[in-house]
Design an enzyme around this catalytic site. Structure first.
Site, PDB file in Angstrom:
ATOM      1  N   GLY A 252       0.808  -1.215   0.000  1.00 59.91           N
ATOM      2  CA  GLY A 252       0.000   0.000   0.000  1.00 59.91           C
ATOM      3  C   GLY A 252       0.838   1.260   0.000  1.00 59.91           C
ATOM      4  O   GLY A 252       0.468   2.267  -0.624  1.00 59.91           O
ATOM      5  N   ASP A 253       1.976   1.227   0.683  1.00 60.47           N
ATOM      6  CA  ASP A 253       2.872   2.391   0.716  1.00 60.47           C
ATOM      7  C   ASP A 253       3.499   2.635  -0.656  1.00 60.47           C
ATOM      8  O   ASP A 253       3.595   3.772  -1.111  1.00 60.47           O
ATOM      9  CB  ASP A 253       3.966   2.168   1.762  1.00 60.47           C
ATOM     10  N   ARG A 254       3.925   1.540  -1.312  1.00 53.40           N
ATOM     11  CA  ARG A 254       4.484   1.663  -2.658  1.00 53.40           C
ATOM     12  C   ARG A 254       3.435   2.217  -3.618  1.00 53.40           C
ATOM     13  O   ARG A 254       3.728   3.087  -4.446  1.00 53.40           O
ATOM     14  CB  ARG A 254       4.970   0.303  -3.124  1.00 53.40           C
TER      15      ARG A 254
END
Length: 472
Positions: A252-254
């Protein structure tokens, strides 16, 4: 691109080991710890990934002054960290793995915390950004009224991607895209039951689009990809490439970071979302967040100040103004170029070295040399080495037109240094097979490869040293 990340930082700790027996105290496995690795999590992971892509990154967050914070600052090297005063200790998530299989996770200090303070410098970073990612991990950063006002103002001018958290504040109106996963979306939309389907994601996205007053909602659905809901109300399905995933941590961060960048470049939301999903899949295929962790299982001795600064202790550029090693690697990679690295002591530079270095440079768009420090050479070669000091060895290497930068490392092996550089190609001289190199498994984590070039007989530092001894 100038990207500002706003949100809560966490310290992620991976304890990796093997288990071959049960404890005599209880029927549980005994884990023989091989290494302990730490990395920045939450908003810190988003900032780290964007910095590795070559972007100019500012991180608006809160960092405490405890032991966990010292590891965080080390992991965030290369990121401009702008902090308020936190009202809680560093939140830490510790995962224990046997091989590639997680067996347990311990969370410390991860409960919601009061909103931290805000500085003018933090607000200026929001106002001056070309794209913004809000990585809310429920620790109070997005509750700060000044930060919320700054984000609402920025949303009128630049794309703001908001990755929400169940314990966090709701997105400010007008953000470009909000990126909940399907579970978070259904919980926020108060949809009962567990339903990970795309249809359920689309229904929750439509409800949240109206509630949050954002331009779009991108609901992620794990290995199935995502569903994009815009003002039209239609849910566009964005499939993900099929990959083998051991650990989905960091996907999700990527995705959020990539999405903000693509929107900042002017791509339409469907195109930007499709590319961000591809980036997240590629990131997981290369090992995900665990591939970014630094080995901190061996403590430093004597309180050497360099030990808190990361594995790279010196950086040298070939010309004034040229980016040093780590930044050069990021810049070349961001332009689609090939980063080549090699390493060694290079004590008494000779023709064999020059030929190896020239061959390595021909394989890509830059060559970065990982050079053993004086202490490292001494431990490897004995008390009478090196013959030439670290500074002079670096200067001699940089005098060669084929060498673009030199990175000096203080450990016995270049693995921590390589983990920062992440070269596409790692080159060594010798007559062994590339997959036999001790660095081969590490380089493979991010999709790199090892290459060997022919060894040149009768040319060695030891031979030169013996010859010099005879004439001295």
């Amino acid at each position: 691109m100038k990207v500002t990340v706003v949100g809560d930082v966490l310290l992620d700790v991976d304890i990796n080991g093997t288990a071959t027996r049960l404890s005599p105290d209880a029927p549980v496995p005994v884990v023989d710890v091989a290494d302990i690795r730490r990395r920045a999590g939450g908003a810190g992971l988003v900032a780290t990934l964007l910095a590795r892509d070559g972007h100019d990154v500012a991180l608006v967050t809160a960092v405490s002054d405890d032991d966990g914070a010292s590891y965080l600052r080390r992991a965030l090297a290369g990121v401009a960290v702008l902090t308020g005063v936190p009202l809680a200790p560093t939140p830490t998530k510790t995962r224990v793995r046997i091989g590639t299989h997680p067996v347990v996770r311990f969370d410390e200090g991860c409960a919601p915390a009061p909103s931290p303070s805000c500085t003018g410098e933090m607000l200026a970073a929001i106002a001056s950004a070309e794209a913004i990612v809000v990585a809310d991990y429920g620790r109070g950063m997005t509750d700060n009224i000044d930060i919320r006002t700054a984000l609402a103002d920025a949303a009128h001018h630049v794309p703001v991607v908001w990755d929400p958290h169940p314990a966090g504040a709701e997105p400010v109106p007008g953000v470009a895209v909000v990126t909940p996963n399907v579970g978070e979306a259904r919980a926020a939309a108060k949809a009962g039951g567990l339903d990970p389907s795309r249809a359920a994601a689309a229904d929750a996205g439509k409800h949240l689009l109206e509630r949050w007053r954002s331009n779009a909602v991108l609901v992620t659905t794990g290995e199935d990809g995502a569903v994009l809901v815009e003002a039209s109300g239609l849910g566009k399905i964005i499939p993900a490439p099929k990959i083998m995933v051991d650990d989905p941590c960091g996907a999700g961060d990527r995705l959020a970071g990539s999405l903000a960048v693509y929107l900042g470049k002017g791509l339409a939301p469907p195109t930007a979302a499709a590319r961000a999903v591809e980036d997240a899949s590629a990131f997981l295929a290369k090992g995900g967040a665990s591939s970014l962790a630094m080995d901190t299982s061996t403590p430093s001795v004597g309180g050497d100040a360099r030990a808190t600064a990361g594995p790279v202790v010196e950086l040298f550029g070939r010309f004034p103004g040229l980016e040093p090693g780590v930044q050069l690697a990021r810049a070349v990679r961001a332009k689609g170029g090939t980063v080549v690295a090699t390493g060694g002591c290079f004590d008494l530079l000779h023709a064999g070295h020059a030929r190896t270095l020239a061959a390595a440079r021909d394989m890509g768009d830059c060559l970065i040399v990982c050079l053993n420090s004086d202490d490292s050479v001494r431990r490897l070669k004995g008390p009478h080495r090196p013959i030439v000091s670290m500074e002079d060895r670096a200067e001699l290497l940089l005098a060669l037109s084929c060498v673009d930068a030199v990175v000096v490392f203080d450990e016995d092996t270049p693995e921590a240094c390589l983990n920062q550089l992440r070269p596409d190609i790692w080159v060594k001289g010798g007559d062994y097979q590339p997959d036999e190199l001790p660095e081969a498994s590490l380089v493979a984590v991010w999709g790199g490869r090892c290459v060997t070039v022919p060894f040149h007989p009768a040319r060695s530092t030891s031979g030169l040293a013996e010859a010099l001894a005879k004439v001295s």
